[in-house]
Design an enzyme around this catalytic site. Structure first.
Site, PDB file in Angstrom:
ATOM      1  CE  LYS A 141      -3.920   1.720   2.851  1.00  0.00           C
ATOM      2  NZ  LYS A 141      -4.795   1.340   4.103  1.00  0.00           N
TER       3      LYS A 141
ATOM      4  CB  SER B 150      -8.092   3.365   3.322  1.00  0.00           C
ATOM      5  OG  SER B 150      -7.393   2.343   4.164  1.00  0.00           O
TER       6      SER B 150
ATOM      7  CB  SER C  67      -8.156  -0.123   5.784  1.00  0.00           C
ATOM      8  OG  SER C  67      -8.941   1.153   6.011  1.00  0.00           O
TER       9      SER C  67
END
Ligand code: GLN
Length: 468
Positions: free
Chosen positions: A76, A151, A175
């Site tokens: 990420k 997210s 997330s």
């Protein structure tokens, strides 16, 4: 898209059926074909191919390779990788090149994994749709008009569509797990502290945990083995037992009936699956009086932590600096005003408010007390059960163009996922739809187990998920 497991890759490379380079090239082809999903921020194609060729020649020469040899992994955009850009999806970090790697990334590299790129996400992990990104929204590989969840939406889509084999995301309040459920992949949030946070760009430090998204439980377990463990660079990191219990017979599974009460197709499917589970296992309805406190408690504490963590972005040390003329204070203000997105600003203000002198006890201290009650209750439930099951979300992935006008409605959608972060226990998604790659049906439940029982969670999840 068929997904190959780590074990299968290693067998196929050893037998000469494929090569690490071929694997990387097939992942890169998927990335190119699916650019419209906006899953990646940066792709390190040439580096990945070179590393694969180096590992292929080691195999050819009979030299030893690491446990994750040739395993193609995305990280990420809020996880630091030495000499590579990391921006946490935000303009304020544009151009920031990290001088060091996160401990988890260092461990991946030491085990011969191949980092293929960084994935798109909500700014600083703040969001549930992967639409709060400086780089635009992530789209779901099932149907590009749907959200991917957030997210870590880019991370989930990167695994869903075969752009890589495994993804590292971060999970502060769901997330990793919510986008995994929305994309038919598996999302695992380890026990708080069991994976070092060193090099993870902080959002809410007492909640943040690096998590794993994969297409099967075995891969998640292999990657967890590599990245877990105490780290001198993170004082909150811990060692967990690497023993995994292999449960047999009927499991005792606790659940809260009110959590399964909503009216939606997804909830209906959750309820039906409970009935299926009840045939092979003992379901234990338990009371839980804190449902209405979950979301407020989470948002008070994590915004408080965020307001403090994000004060370091001032235009001086990292990333974006405003070009407007002014004195030092104006430069701070302009850089922050231009660099942070609106959701981030909202949360900094909320966090500053709950920490302000007149409100500290009424909000922050009270929320800390609630957090303690939650942990006590969950520990109590898990002292009598093998696991605690709950939904991931009340509804499935919604359309990107669906406007959510009430700002708290989106926060409320996190109600089921924030619990595991509030209490710190390990939690994994459990797919319950047999049509896992069908856009209309890829629902999952969550399983929470005792703190530090991370190695056992994979076995338990396998026993209760639909064949995966
Ligand atoms: N959706 C939650 C939030 O916006 C969780 C995000 C996360 O886990 N990073 O805070």
């Amino acid at each position: 898209m068929t997904h190959i497991t780590i074990e299968q890759l290693h067998d196929d490379v050893k037998s000469g059926k494929t090569s690490f380079e071929a694997q990387v090239r097939s992942n890169l082809a998927q990335i190119n074909q699916n650019g419209h999903l906006n899953a990646f921020v940066n792709v390190f194609g040439d580096e990945a191919i070179q590393r694969a060729q180096m590992l292929d020649s080691k195999i050819k020469n009979g030299e030893p390779v690491g446990a994750l040899a040739g395993v193609v992994i995305s990280i990420k955009d809020n996880i630091c990788y030495k000499n590579h850009i990391a921006t946490a999806g935000s303009k304020i970090l544009s151009g920031y090149r990290s001088p060091f790697s996160a401990t988890a990334v260092e461990k991946l590299e030491a085990a011969d994994a191949i980092i293929i790129g960084t994935t798109n996400c909500d700014q600083f992990g703040m969001g549930s749709m992967s639409t709060n990104s400086h780089y635009g929204a992530v789209r779901n590989g099932f149907d590009s008009d749907l959200i991917a969840g957030g997210s870590s939406g880019g991370a989930a889509v990167s695994v869903q569509t075969g752009m890589c084999m495994v993804a590292l995301g971060s999970d502060t309040g769901g997330s990793v797990r919510q986008p995994a459920a929305f994309t038919g992949t598996i999302g695992f949030k380890p026990t708080y502290g069991s994976v070092s946070r060193y090099g993870l760009i902080a959002y809410g430090s007492s909640f943040d945990q690096i998590g794993i998204i994969s297409s099967n439980y075995e891969d998640a377990a292999v990657v967890y083995d590599v990245i877990a463990g105490k780290d001198v660079n993170d004082a909150t990191s811990i060692d967990v037992s690497m023993e995994s219990e292999i449960p047999s017979g009927r499991l005792k599974l606790a659940y809260v009936p009110e959590m399964f009460a909503g009216q939606s197709d997804w909830m209906e499917e959750n309820r039906q699956y409970l009935e299926v589970l009840g045939k092979d296992h003992d379901l234990m309805p338990v009371s839980f009086d804190y449902m209405k406190y979950l979301v407020p408690c989470y948002y008070i504490l994590c915004t408080a932590e965020a307001s403090s963590n994000l004060s370091r972005f001032d235009g001086v040390r990292y990333g974006h600096r405003s070009e407007k003329k002014g004195d030092l204070l104006e430069m701070y203000k302009n850089s922050r005003s231009e660099g942070f997105g609106s959701e981030v600003k909202k949360r900094i203000m909320l966090g500053t408010f709950v920490l302000s002198e007149g409100y500290f006890d009424a909000y922050f201290t009270k929320a800390l007390k609630v957090r303690r009650l939650l942990a006590d209750r969950i520990n109590n439930i898990l002292s009598e059960a093998d696991g605690f099951i709950l939904p991931v979300s009340a509804v499935g992935p919604w359309r990107l163009d669906e406007k959510i006008t009430d700002p708290t409605q989106l926060y409320m959608s996190d109600i089921y996922t924030v619990l595991a972060n509030l209490v710190g226990n390990p939690c994994i998604t459990v797919p319950i739809s047999d049509k896992k790659h069908n856009s209309t049906s890829n629902n999952s439940l969550q399983l929470i187990v005792k703190s530090t029982a991370d190695k056992t969670i994979f076995n338990l999840a396998k026993l209760i998920s639909i064949k995966y």
